[in-house]
Every structure is written in structure tokens, then in C-alpha cells.
Enzyme design. Structure first.
Site, mmCIF file in Angstrom:
data_model
loop_
_atom_site.group_PDB
_atom_site.id
_atom_site.type_symbol
_atom_site.label_atom_id
_atom_site.label_comp_id
_atom_site.label_asym_id
_atom_site.label_seq_id
_atom_site.Cartn_x
_atom_site.Cartn_y
_atom_site.Cartn_z
ATOM 1 C CG HIS B 253 -1.699 1.181 1.458
ATOM 2 N ND1 HIS B 253 -3.020 1.198 0.674
ATOM 3 C CD2 HIS B 253 -1.748 2.480 1.912
ATOM 4 C CE1 HIS B 253 -3.634 2.308 1.244
ATOM 5 N NE2 HIS B 253 -2.715 2.961 1.736
ATOM 6 C CD GLU B 356 -23.512 16.077 15.883
ATOM 7 O OE1 GLU B 356 -23.119 14.953 15.474
ATOM 8 O OE2 GLU B 356 -24.569 16.137 16.699
ATOM 9 C CG HIS B 405 -26.769 25.758 23.851
ATOM 10 N ND1 HIS B 405 -27.640 25.996 22.584
ATOM 11 C CD2 HIS B 405 -27.886 25.137 24.894
ATOM 12 C CE1 HIS B 405 -29.011 25.787 22.925
ATOM 13 N NE2 HIS B 405 -29.017 25.593 24.132
#
Lengths: 615, 615
Positions: B253, B356, B405
Site C-alpha cells: 500500500h 454532525e 450554547h
């Protein structure tokens, strides 16, 4: 407990959830009420847990992944006799250990902090891994999830990990109340939708009416008797179950009930049922530190070694010396060199594949069971797990994180692979330790030292070889630094760490030839930082120049300033850092282009010194 | 192209991948060779793309999620006549736009930077969303994924999102070459394992031999004709396909082939096939800015309004004024107030549920198609998407992120919900803008200003109400600040932002009563920072005190120091920030416990001034 007793217990959990939230004036009673039957049956008939001995190695472990349902958890503690009603009513108040979302910092029965959704199951997998592969004392791990949080990818990383490791000691319980915070979930009450997903990932699934205590009881029994794969119990429930005014209604998430007294009456009034939770069987602690002789690798000065290699070798040696060390990696062990540990200690090595959130979560779970995990991937990819690291700090979890391939010095691979924001991320973690060695012997010492620290510990390693500049017996206390060059005529201090230490030394040589004496500080401990050495350097030399293979924000430059934030005058200061977006280039070209190589340091240092003279 | 032509083209892509990597001395030829047939067939027979007009609104979009296979991508560009062979051989060299992992910063045919695995599909979903719901000009999105990266949870967030939105214009192609970086993947060549997962998530699946060009051709046709759901093509391939020495072998790889000339010969030698990629149909840009009158909300001084509310109202107004504004939220729109936009402009609102990473990825994809996205969740939970934000900066993507927040000021919910590390995270993002308003009118102005900036823009909002202190016509240039109190007798400057501005004003009143005049600076633009105002304040008052509802690392304190890093003497400085782990408490108690309320500021300020006198 029989059916009617279970129903009564569940109603008590609802009543106490309503009461606690009402007393607090905030909290999530409706999210607690949907899961009350699930919790009552678990507590009364299936959980094996000694509340007097939370450290009992045979205890089952319960994780409230839907952490906002904390009133339910605390109500269960009361039912189990672990806390009194008076304490229950301190919920969410200043000084109470019963926080809005549970944390283990003060409550011994909490396994891990939750409240960031999608983290409980991943961490539960880590605990179950410890149980299955290391502790082997037969405990089960029960994780109560919300349905909304199944949208988090981390849940599916966990699902994959758990099935692959055949964690039949793990049961996920999903409270499918169909309502998220601002409205319905994607799949509502379609239990099959969730079942298909979990089955595809290799789980055994059970669908159940979450308010039918007998059905729930059978589901738990089925989970306990399922071998070879984890089980998920998908429970159809109603948010706010039991109180008509709020049951199954939108717009009531995270709000105390409007009429708590009426609600309590509708639920049948207060009860004071105390149950004796089944105790775990006797179990022996198997993961005690088997401290052997610590024979760290040693290198001779002048050898060329990458600090990532030193990490791998040191960790393997540490694993030989200490039986409580475990290692995890995100499918890059040949790059981080975690593979060295894997070869020596395969039974304590956890391949997490390319799933950094799950890797860190598993580390947190293993640490919760007393193991000392080292989890590694490229520094750049640890950003993937930022929220898990943040929550690990909320838990006070003791984990070691190792980010390799720091900075532009990796060369051709380009910015996607470069850790350039990791120091900023890790320094901002509460109670963290941030270490960044520049040579192999230093790396080995720091790898060993990390094991004994509290909280989140971070080690940053480099891809390329660098010369060994310290002897193998040199010591590197955390919070210290090394002054590599000093004279009484120094006019400048260069503060560096990792790859830039070597550049700084070369720059000091060059400046010396120009008649400018330079002090060089190796700031291997980025947090905590060695204030006294930096202050002395500032007093002696007047000027500081920091140089780092990292963005200018939040890294070594900012760490140095921590030494001068007690109101004292701060010295003249220049920082060199990576200000441009790198492309592909050789490591040397990268350092030069970023302006953090020896030539750049020398040029900036000279300018700073000359300006000081002019003024 | 017919079968034999496709086979020849694929061999050319392999040859050029080998040659480019050999010239670079690094790169991923084996990961390119496995996907050569998949790419050749797509390029020749299915992609509709005008390489001369990459901005053509009708162009299909291709995303190389397995970004390390960049040699294959660049070889395809050459085959399409977009680049010459000479440029191909600049791969990974200093100054070349052909970076180790593709980025759109210099290469116009790259949609988004990849190289952090598991991001291409999520961003592709964002592009496909733009195509399906907004642009509606019929383009398709093709995403080439690796098999290893399917372990990333973000891929399953994307899978969920795509199926839920019925994105039949999206095709994922998975190059199942069974080998990851350090060894076999979890599922090897078990295509069914992947098919089960995608099917469970609602995708149409096609399993195919990835080296059979006719079969691949049919698979693409099937994907194009599938309606109502996205398609994934699971292709069985061999890493290093075509060269016996490397084919299907571990340990190779990310390495150039050992004998590139022999490999090229084995692949049939160099070719110079140039193909004419099918052009897209004529298409009209539908997402031009429909600039209307911008009628921002206005508040009177003294009103009590939360900045999160101002965000929601301002964004809704901005959406009315500009047709290119879109909004996303992570299932907390009732908290972030993104719901105000959703109600006014439902056609441009994207509910991302609790995912998210996918939310930010979708924003990046929408921005790639020219839309101006605002994506919001709690500041704490944006840490979940840190790696996506980092890569957005590598892409140069123009996205607006909004974290609500902020800080301990949220009160009872406790640390899991508090954004305390977000400023550090966002400041360290290359080229970012970080804004933190303290009142409603300021928020509205900044929300509008963000739309016109470059790169990643971040706005931090607060949960609780705060008094409006600025008039509705006050202007707040990015990079500026506001001096709220000043006299020629100031002995201290307090630098604050957001909630601490109000505390600082109260502290200044208290100190004034003690005879200490204090300058107060509202540092609403945390990055870039207003150097001249801070320097003047330092010269005038000698002492600076920064106070922030954030960890002490990487936030406002560090931002202020940026003004003094040009070698000039730095003023005496003290910072107040959140140093402890908070628990649950009321907002006022939290500010006091953290030592960042008015009383704490006054006490610290007095001490600093008195010490200055002593010295």
C-alpha cells in the site's frame, strides 16, 4: 420480580424522574418516562451489580447512552438503595453529584460520561471488549440508547466493531420513543428499519413493546442466552409514557412537566420500593498490573530514527514490562508503528480499522475497566474523534492518544495527512498532557511516563528519521524542558519541539557564526509547560522565538505564553508556524516553504535581535 | 466505447498511474490499478462533463473519495485531454497542482479535497442534495470509494441521509480490493456483507466484477435508471490489478511499483488514448443570487434577547433577501433557532438529524455547487465534525458554521453540552474567521457579513438572554472590535466577548467606584483580531485582562496575543478562563464558579493594577 411488582417499580421510576426534574426546574422527564419499564426490568431481574462495591470485577456494567435521561438513572439508584430521596432532589443543583448528564467523576456507578449522543454504545463496546478478551469474568454490558442517536455514524462504527468481535456479552437497548428533540425521528416507530440495519451489521435483534414488562423480561433473557453475537433490543415506547398531558407529544423535550403534582398523582403517587439488585458472582481481578522489569529500547546518539518507530518499540517494551498496557490502532499500525506492539502482544492489541471515533471510545471503555490504553493514528485523523476526547476529559478517563505524521514534515502526501491542528485540539482538553518528542530516547521515556499520568495524555510523533541527540539514560520529566544551548551571552531564545528542534540547533550554529549567541530550548512537554525555564530564558535573553510544525494558533507559541500570564511583563516574542496551506513537496521543501526550517529561524532570529538593539 | 476500447483505456490509466508514482517516488499506484476499469468505463461511457467548462451547471460531478488513488484521477484527466503527459509527471512535486491527494484549490475538476477517508461520500451527498432539491438540472454525482473507508461512521451517516432524501442522482462505486493499508479489510471480498448494509439503509445495490468492463458498464446503466433511491455499485477488484508482482498482495500500500518499466511492459506499454467525454446537456444556472432587499431584524437597546435567537431571525431575513442562502441543522433547530429559517424557507432548509459530520459534509457539498450554507448545532457538538472542518479548509470551501450554547453560561446541563473548546478548534483552522457576538443587533450584522467571506466562517452564540447594548444601525466590521468604555485615565483594559462583555461592563462599573478607570473592549471578531485597538489599549493602559467563557487554551486570550507577536514588547497580561471541569448549576453560579463573572473580573483587575503600581 413479577409483573405487577415490575409495573410498580417502573411507575416509581417515572414518579421520581418527574419529581427530580420538577425540583431542578429543568431536565428530561419525558425521555426518562419512555424508558422506565426497560430500566425497571433490567434493574430488578437481570443486572448483576453490587452497589456497595462498584469496583467489583464481576459487576455488570450499565451505560446510559441517552445521558439526558439522567433522572431515570438517579431514580434507579434510589430504587437500588444507593442514594436517598433527599439527594435525588438535589438533581442539577450546584454542588450535587447528580449532574444534568451523568459523569463518573463523583458517582461511582457511572461507567462513563454521556450527554454527547452516540457515545455510550461505542464506549460500551470498549467495556465489553475488556470483558470478552481480557477480564474474562463473565460480566455483561448493557447500554440504553435513544433512537435519535442512531443517526450518529459512531453508533455504526460501534455496531461493526461489536459484531466483528462477537461481543455476545453486550446488549444494546434502544428506547424507540419516536421523538427527537425538535420533532419525529427519521424512522418513527418503524422498529424494522432499525432491525434491518443492526442485522446487516451482524447483530441479533429483538423487537418488543417497551411498556410490556413481561415481554421486556423475555427480551433480556434472550439477549443473555444469545451466543456469538451482540444483541440489540428495539423497544417501541412512548415519550412521556403514563402522563396523558405529555405522552407521545411533540415540543416537550427537555422540559419539566407542566403540572408535576398532577402527573405524580396520575402515575399512582409516590412509592418507596427498594430492591436488592442481584449480586455478581465472585470474580478475581485478572488485569492487575503484572509489573515486570521495564526494559525500554535504547539508541546511541547520532543514530537516525523516526520518533514513530521509537513509539512502537517503546510501547512493545512497556507492554512486556506491564501487563495492563493495551494498544489500539486505526488500521495504520504499519505507519504509527503500533504494529510492533501487535506482534509482541497480540492478545492485548485491538485493531479498530478506519474508525477513529470507535478507537478512542474503545480506549475509554478499556480504561474504565482498569486497562491502560494507547490508541494511535495519524495526528490529522485524531480530529475525527475530537468529541470523544472532549467527553473522555469529562469522564476523567485515563487514556493515551498518539498522533503520528505530525506537520508539514511528512512531505509529499499533502495537507489532508498532516497533523497541523492537533496541538491546539489537545491543549484545549481539560486536564490534558501534551508531549512532543524530538528524538528516539526521549520518545521512549515519554511513552513510559504517560502510563502513570491522569486524564487524557497526548504524544505527537514524526514520520521522518531524525538524529538521536539525547543519551538513553537522560530523563525527561513531564512539565520539563531541555536547554540544548546556553551561554551567558545569549541574545535570543529559540523554543522548539519535535522536528523543529533539529532546525533550531542548525539555526543556532548559523547565528553563532554571525556572532549571535542563541539559547535553544526543547519544549518536549507542551502541556504542562516548563514556566521557570522559559521565564529564565526571557530574563536572560530578552527575546523569544518559537518555531513549530503546526498552525500558529493554539500550539507551541501559545503554550510558551502560558509562562507569562501571571501579570508579569511578557518578553519580546516572535513565532514561526505554518501559516499557508501546504501542497505536495519533499519534507525539506515543506519546512522551508512553511518558513520553519533552519534558514527561516536564523533569518527571523537575526531580525529580532537587531530590532531589539535598535530599540 | 466498446469492450476492447474500454480495456485499452483502463490499461492506459494503470500505466499512467504507475508512471506518475514512479516519477514522484511515492504515491498509491496499486490502489489506482484496482479501480482503473471502473474509472475507464465511467469516463468513456457515462460521465457527462465538459472539461473546458468545469463550472457548467449541467456537469456531472465526480468525487474521488479514496483520494490516495490520485494517480488514477490524474491519469483520467490526461485521457480526457484536460492535462498533458508532462504535467502528469509533476505529480507530488513542489509547485505541482497534482498533489498527493486531490484538492480543488488549483485543479478545477476536483469537487472537494479528499484524503481523509470517509469524507467523499458524505460530501457527495451534499452535492447530490443540491442537484436534487435546488439546482434541478439533472446532473448525477458519482463517488468512487475504497472498501476500507466503509468502516468510518461518516459513510453510514451519508448512507442514511442519501436514502432518506431519495437521492437517485447519486451513485457510490466501491472499489472492493479487499486490502487496506496494513492488511485485509474486515470483510475482504464479501460483497454481500456490504450489500446487506447498504440495502438496510435503503440503497439499491449492484454487485459486479470490477474488472469486467461490460459488467461495469451495465452496472452504471442500472444506477442511472434506478429511481427513488441512491445506488451503490460494489465492485470486486484486485489491488495492483494487472501486474503480477503486486497484484492482490499485502504490504504494498502506498508504494511505487518496484520495477515500473517492467510493470508498464506487462500492462502492454504506454498508450496515448484521448477520449471525448460526453458533454452535459444545456442547463441554466438556477441558483444565482436572487438578491432582494436585506431587511435584518432590529432590536432596541435594553431588550433582553439571546444571540441564538438573533441568529435564527437574522438568518431567516438573510434567506429572504438572498436566494442562495441555505441552512442546515443537526436536529437541534429549536435550540439553535435554525427553525426560524426552516419555517420561512423550508425548500432551502436541510434537517440533518443527529449527524454532525454529515451536516458539515452536506454544507461543503452545497457550497461546492455555489450555495451559501449555514450549518448549526451546539458548539460542543461541532467538535464531532472537526476533521470535516479541517478538510473544508483544505478544499477552500466557503461554509458558515454556527455553534450555540457556548460555555458554562448554559447552566444546568453541564459540561457535555458546553462549548468550551470550540474557539480553539475553529481558530486553528486555516483561513478561518471566528466571530462571537454579545448582543442581538451585533449578531444580526455578523450573520449577514459572514455570507460574503471566504473559507470557513464560525459564529458562536449563547443560550441565555442578554441585554441589547448596540443600536440596530451600528456596524461591526469583521476584524474589528468595539471600545465600550474608555477614558484618558484608564489603568486597565478588559477584553471580553459574548457573555463576558456584560460581566466586564459590570466589573468596570464596580472598579470605577473604587477609583480605577477601566477600558472595556468587545472583541466580537476573535479571528481576525483587531490588532490596532488592542495595541493602543496596551500602550494607553499598560495592563490587559482577557476574560472568556472557554478553556484558557486557544481562545480569546490567545487571540489577543496575536496583536503582539511582531517582536514588540507584550503588555502585562492576565487571562480569566474556564480552568475547572464544571458540573451542574445555574448560569450565574457557573460564571462565578468559573471565575469569569463581574466579581471575578473586578477582583483580578484590581490585583493587576495594584501590582503594576508596586512594580
Amino acid at each position: 420480580m413479577n409483573t405487577s411488582e415490575l409495573v410498580e417499580l417502573a411507575q416509581q421510576l417515572r414518579v421520581d424522574s418527574v419529581r427530580a426534574s420538577a425540583a431542578a426546574g429543568s431536565g428530561h422527564p419525558t425521555s426518562s418516562m419512555s424508558a422506565a419499564d426497560l430500566t425497571a426490568v433490567l434493574l430488578a431481574n437481570h443486572l448483576r451489580y453490587d452497589f456497595d462495591r462498584p469496583a467489583h470485577p464481576g459487576n455488570d456494567r450499565f451505560v446510559l447512552s441517552k445521558g439526558h435521561a439522567s433522572p431515570l438513572l438517579y431514580a434507579a439508584y434510589k430504587a437500588a438503595g444507593a442514594i436517598e430521596d433527599g439527594e435525588l432532589l438535589t438533581f442539577r443543583k450546584l454542588g450535587s453529584r447528580l449532574e444534568g448528564h451523568p459523569t463518573p467523576r463523583q458517582v461511582p456507578w457511572v461507567e462513563t460520561a454521556t450527554g454527547s449522543l452516540g457515545q455510550g454504545l461505542p464506549i460500551g463496546v470498549g467495556i465489553a471488549l475488556a470483558g470478552k478478551r481480557l477480564d474474562r469474568v463473565g460480566y455483561r454490558v448493557w447500554v440504553l440508547c435513544g433512537d435519535s442517536e442512531l443517526a450518529e455514524g459512531s453508533v455504526w462504527e460501534a455496531a461493526e466493531h461489536a459484531a466483528y468481535e462477537h461481543l455476545d456479552n453486550l446488549t444494546a437497548i434502544v428506547d424507540v420513543n419516536r421523538l427527537g428533540q425538535r420533532g419525529p425521528t427519521r424512522h418513527g416507530h418503524d422498529l424494522d428499519a432499525y432491525a434491518r440495519r443492526f442485522q446487516a451489521f451482524g447483530w441479533h435483534t429483538v423487537e418488543v413493546d417497551g411498556h410490556d414488562v413481561d415481554a421486556v423480561d423475555r427480551a433480556y433473557a434472550e439477549a443473555r442466552s444469545t451466543a456469538g453475537q451482540p444483541t440489540v433490543i428495539l423497544a417501541r415506547t412512548l415519550k412521556g409514557k403514563g402522563v396523558e398531558a405529555v405522552q407521545d407529544r411533540e415540543g416537550l423535550h427537555g422540559k419539566p412537566l407542566p403540572e408535576p403534582d398532577e402527573a405524580v398523582a396520575e402515575l399512582g403517587g409516590e412509592r418507596d420500593i427498594r430492591i436488592h439488585v442481584h449480586e455478581p458472582p465472585a470474580a478475581r481481578v485478572l488485569h492487575a498490573v503484572r509489573a515486570g522489569h521495564l526494559d525500554l529500547p535504547r539508541w546511541e546518539k547520532g543514530e537516525e530514527v523516526a520518533t514513530r518507530n521509537a513509539y512502537g518499540e517503546a510501547l512493545a517494551a512497556l507492554g512486556t514490562g506491564r501487563g495492563d498496557i493495551v494498544a489500539l490502532d486505526g488500521e495504520v499500525g504499519d505507519s504509527t508503528r503500533a504494529e510492533f506492539f501487535a506482534k509482541e502482544h497480540p492478545e492485548r492489541y485491538f485493531e479498530c480499522y478506519i474508525a477513529e471515533q470507535q478507537m478512542v471510545a474503545a480506549a475509554v471503555g478499556l480504561a474504565a475497566r482498569g486497562w491502560v490504553p494507547y490508541a494511535a493514528t495519524f495526528a490529522a485523523f485524531l480530529t475525527r474523534a475530537h468529541d470523544f476526547v472532549r467527553m473522555a476529559a469529562v469522564s476523567g478517563a485515563g487514556i493515551n492518544l498518539v498522533g503520528s505524521h505530525a506537520g508539514v514534515a511528512i512531505g509529499q502526501d499533502g495537507p489532508s495527512q498532516m497533523g497541523l491542528e492537533d496541538l491546539a485540539m489537545m491543549r484545549a482538553v481539560h486536564g490534558s498532557t501534551v508531549l512532543y518528542p524530538c528524538d528516539a530516547n526521549q520518545t521512549a521515556q515519554l511513552v513510559a511516563a504517560m502510563a502513570g499520568l491522569e486524564g487524557v495524555r497526548y504524544l505527537r510523533t514524526s514520520r521522518g528519521d531524525s538524529p538521536v541527540i539525547y543519551g538513553p539514560d537522560e530523563e525527561f520529566p513531564v512539565g520539563g524542558s531541555k536547554v540544548l544551548r546556553a551561554s551567558d551571552r545569549d541574545r535570543l531564545t529559540v523554543v522548539a519541539a519535535g522536528v523543529t528542534v533539529h532546525e533550531a540547533l542548525a539555526a543556532a550554529d548559523a547565528l553563532d557564526r554571525d556572532g549571535i549567541q542563541v539559547r535553544v530550548v526543547d519544549l518536549y512537554s507542551v502541556k504542562p509547560v516548563d514556566r521557570s525555564t522559559l521565564r529564565r530564558a526571557a530574563e536572560d535573553t530578552g527575546c523569544l522565538l518559537t518555531v513549530e510544525d503546526h498552525r500558529e494558533e493554539g500550539g507551541i507559541g501559545d503554550a510558551v505564553l502560558d509562562a507569562f500570564l501571571d501579570g508579569r511583563p511578557v518578553p519580546r516574542l516572535v513565532r514561526l508556524a505554518v501559516r499557508r496551506m501546504p501542497g505536495s513537496a519533499s519534507p525539506d521543501q515543506q519546512l522551508h516553504t512553511a518558513g520553519i526550517d533552519a534558514a527561516s529561524i536564523a533569518a527571523a532570529g537575526k531580525l529580532l535581535v537587531e530590532e531589539a538593539v535598535v530599540r
